[in-house]
Design an enzyme around this catalytic site. Sequence first.
Site, PDB file in Angstrom:
ATOM      1  N   ASP A 390       0.818  -1.228   0.000  1.00  0.00           N
ATOM      2  CA  ASP A 390       0.000   0.000   0.000  1.00  0.00           C
ATOM      3  C   ASP A 390       0.845   1.269   0.000  1.00  0.00           C
ATOM      4  OD1 ASP A 390      -2.161  -1.663   0.170  1.00  0.00           O
ATOM      5  OD2 ASP A 390      -2.407  -1.447   2.338  1.00  0.00           O
TER       6      ASP A 390
HETATM    7  P1  NAP Z   1       0.934  -3.990   3.135  1.00  0.00           P
HETATM    8  O1  NAP Z   1       0.298  -3.034   2.194  1.00  0.00           O
HETATM    9  O2  NAP Z   1       0.102  -4.564   4.202  1.00  0.00           O
HETATM   10  O3  NAP Z   1       1.562  -5.160   2.229  1.00  0.00           O
HETATM   11  C1  NAP Z   1       2.395  -6.113   2.755  1.00  0.00           C
HETATM   12  C2  NAP Z   1       2.783  -7.059   1.628  1.00  0.00           C
HETATM   13  O4  NAP Z   1       3.793  -7.917   2.159  1.00  0.00           O
HETATM   14  C3  NAP Z   1       1.654  -7.940   1.169  1.00  0.00           C
HETATM   15  O5  NAP Z   1       1.132  -7.509  -0.068  1.00  0.00           O
HETATM   16  C4  NAP Z   1       2.267  -9.355   1.114  1.00  0.00           C
HETATM   17  O6  NAP Z   1       2.121  -9.882  -0.199  1.00  0.00           O
HETATM   18  C5  NAP Z   1       3.729  -9.126   1.438  1.00  0.00           C
HETATM   19  N1  NAP Z   1       4.295 -10.168   2.296  1.00  0.00           N
HETATM   20  C6  NAP Z   1       3.739 -10.734   3.395  1.00  0.00           C
HETATM   21  N2  NAP Z   1       4.554 -11.665   3.895  1.00  0.00           N
HETATM   22  C7  NAP Z   1       5.656 -11.681   3.116  1.00  0.00           C
HETATM   23  C8  NAP Z   1       6.854 -12.429   3.144  1.00  0.00           C
HETATM   24  N3  NAP Z   1       7.092 -13.371   4.061  1.00  0.00           N
HETATM   25  N4  NAP Z   1       7.787 -12.177   2.196  1.00  0.00           N
HETATM   26  C9  NAP Z   1       7.561 -11.258   1.233  1.00  0.00           C
HETATM   27  N5  NAP Z   1       6.446 -10.510   1.181  1.00  0.00           N
HETATM   28  C10 NAP Z   1       5.499 -10.720   2.099  1.00  0.00           C
HETATM   29  O7  NAP Z   1       2.203  -3.372   3.836  1.00  0.00           O
HETATM   30  P2  NAP Z   1       2.783  -1.881   3.806  1.00  0.00           P
HETATM   31  O8  NAP Z   1       3.096  -1.464   2.426  1.00  0.00           O
HETATM   32  O9  NAP Z   1       3.847  -1.862   4.854  1.00  0.00           O
HETATM   33  O10 NAP Z   1       1.569  -0.972   4.269  1.00  0.00           O
HETATM   34  C11 NAP Z   1       1.108  -0.956   5.595  1.00  0.00           C
HETATM   35  C12 NAP Z   1      -0.396  -0.891   5.592  1.00  0.00           C
HETATM   36  O11 NAP Z   1      -0.850  -1.099   6.943  1.00  0.00           O
HETATM   37  C13 NAP Z   1      -0.919   0.452   5.132  1.00  0.00           C
HETATM   38  O12 NAP Z   1      -2.093   0.298   4.375  1.00  0.00           O
HETATM   39  C14 NAP Z   1      -1.234   1.167   6.451  1.00  0.00           C
HETATM   40  O13 NAP Z   1      -2.237   2.141   6.315  1.00  0.00           O
HETATM   41  C15 NAP Z   1      -1.690  -0.008   7.301  1.00  0.00           C
HETATM   42  N6  NAP Z   1      -1.581   0.287   8.750  1.00  0.00           N
HETATM   43  C16 NAP Z   1      -0.381   0.621   9.275  1.00  0.00           C
HETATM   44  C17 NAP Z   1      -0.297   0.983  10.609  1.00  0.00           C
HETATM   45  C18 NAP Z   1       1.010   1.410  11.223  1.00  0.00           C
HETATM   46  O14 NAP Z   1       0.971   1.983  12.299  1.00  0.00           O
HETATM   47  N7  NAP Z   1       2.140   1.131  10.590  1.00  0.00           N
HETATM   48  C19 NAP Z   1      -1.420   0.943  11.410  1.00  0.00           C
HETATM   49  C20 NAP Z   1      -2.641   0.555  10.830  1.00  0.00           C
HETATM   50  C21 NAP Z   1      -2.705   0.225   9.501  1.00  0.00           C
HETATM   51  P3  NAP Z   1       2.206 -11.469  -0.453  1.00  0.00           P
HETATM   52  O15 NAP Z   1       1.235 -12.114   0.487  1.00  0.00           O
HETATM   53  O16 NAP Z   1       1.857 -11.627  -1.891  1.00  0.00           O
HETATM   54  O17 NAP Z   1       3.623 -11.885  -0.161  1.00  0.00           O
END
Ligand code: NAP
Length: 463
Positions: A390
């Site tokens: 994301d």
């Molecule tokens: P993300 O959008 O959740 O994407 C994580 C990606 O990691 C997934 O598409 C997954 O794809 C891949 N993945 C999972 N396990 C893996 C592994 N072992 N090896 C390789 N890839 C792996 O993560 P992000 O880009 O960090 O974004 C964070 C999201 O969380 C945002 O939408 C944010 O708004 C939300 N959020 C964050 C917080 C905070 O405080 N940080 C709080 C609430 C919400 P595959 O399954 O295809 O591998």
Amino acid sequence: MIAPWLERLLYLAAAVLFIIGLKRLQSPDTARRGNQLSALGMLIAIVVTLVNQAIVSYGTIVAGLAVGSALGLWMARAVKMTSMPQAVALLNGLGGGSSLLVATTEFLHLEQRGLVATLDVAISTQLGVLIGAVTLTGSVIAFLKLQELMSGRPITFAGQKMVNALLFAVIVALGTWVAVVPGVPLPVFLPFVALALLLGVLLVIPIGGADMPVVISLLNSYSGIAAAMTGFVIRNEVLVISGALVGSSGIILSQIMCKAMNRSLSNVLFGAFGATVTAGAKSAAGLTVNTTSVEDAAVQLAYAQQVIVVPGYGLAVAQAQHQVRELMELIEKRGGVVKFAIHPVAGRMPGHMNVLLAEANIPYDRLFDMDDVNGEFERTDVALVIGANDVVNPAARTDPSSPIFGMPILNADHAKRIIVLKRGMSAGFAGIENELFYDPKTQMLFGDAKGTLTKLVGEVKQV
Ligand code: NAP
């Protein structure tokens, strides 16, 4: 016993240490010292409080300290980094639970002796009970959702908001009755406590598991407010101050997270995000992705002058931080520059990526905040996206129908080439397609990030 002036002076010193400690948490360089200073402040506050209460027997207090410290130590060692949000949820719940117990004890104490509290103490007591109870049960639900002991999907039912509003009105009426009318009997107080506990459950069940970090930060704030109320009840200034600090920092953190996700706090709390499949997000039907091999990616990385690593939640899941450090060192040895681009909500809790990379001793000066690094992508040979989704999704800029539209993102798509490490084409937290993966400049390197990075390290050594 300590003289009253000395007691106040020591409490003031503790409060100053809390504030300096919090201030130092602003940067990874000073955070460790900040933590130590705050802990010292807490030690002073605890010792002064224990010495000054004319306690007859310390037996139960020492036993409680021993059990609590042992549990805390075990938890700090055993809990995995990816489970930190639920650990914090439990700790918040315990904070709320203690405020509930202290305020309830004060109420029962007065009731048994037929004494009447002054209005300010009576109001603080009931607020301590109410906020403490909501924090306790709300945090338990947050823990259960994150630990996947119950479904992380929002639990909703018809008229839910109305039921919650009605429940809240009844609680306020009962609480006011208990606080204002002297000598209110237990049969009024107990339903007040029970309904406040129920409200905590009902407020958190409609919130999706992935929104829990924001909720936890908010509950953290509640636990601080409950503690501050308890401070008024037992007339302990340092508890009022520390509670107020926790209360205000928790709410600020919740706001920062919401802003970085481009959502309002009320949308997080009442929006039931994740309850339905998102409509409007662009579909990737008909588009194809380019894949690459470890050998090919290794050559690109080895000859790159600048590489920006974009870490995301998947890096934490794979626990591949040590392999990333090795890769960074190899590229740097060959004369390339490696930078890490940190999105404020990458991962699942604030500072998730900073903590993860610090664990692998990646120097802080290689970590760059979004605003500082975004202009750099254009001059970058390879953007290496590891388990992030994301936070690099261009739909946030271009697709008004996307749920993340307006969220600031890392400009990985501006780099000359993009290599994405993930296991498959699964969506991230927001549950939407990512056009970046279909960009002609992008090459997908499928596999668990740890395995892929280990192989990449081996290959770069051979180049
Ligand atoms: P993300 O959008 O959740 O994407 C994580 C990606 O990691 C997934 O598409 C997954 O794809 C891949 N993945 C999972 N396990 C893996 C592994 N072992 N090896 C390789 N890839 C792996 O993560 P992000 O880009 O960090 O974004 C964070 C999201 O969380 C945002 O939408 C944010 O708004 C939300 N959020 C964050 C917080 C905070 O405080 N940080 C709080 C609430 C919400 P595959 O399954 O295809 O591998």
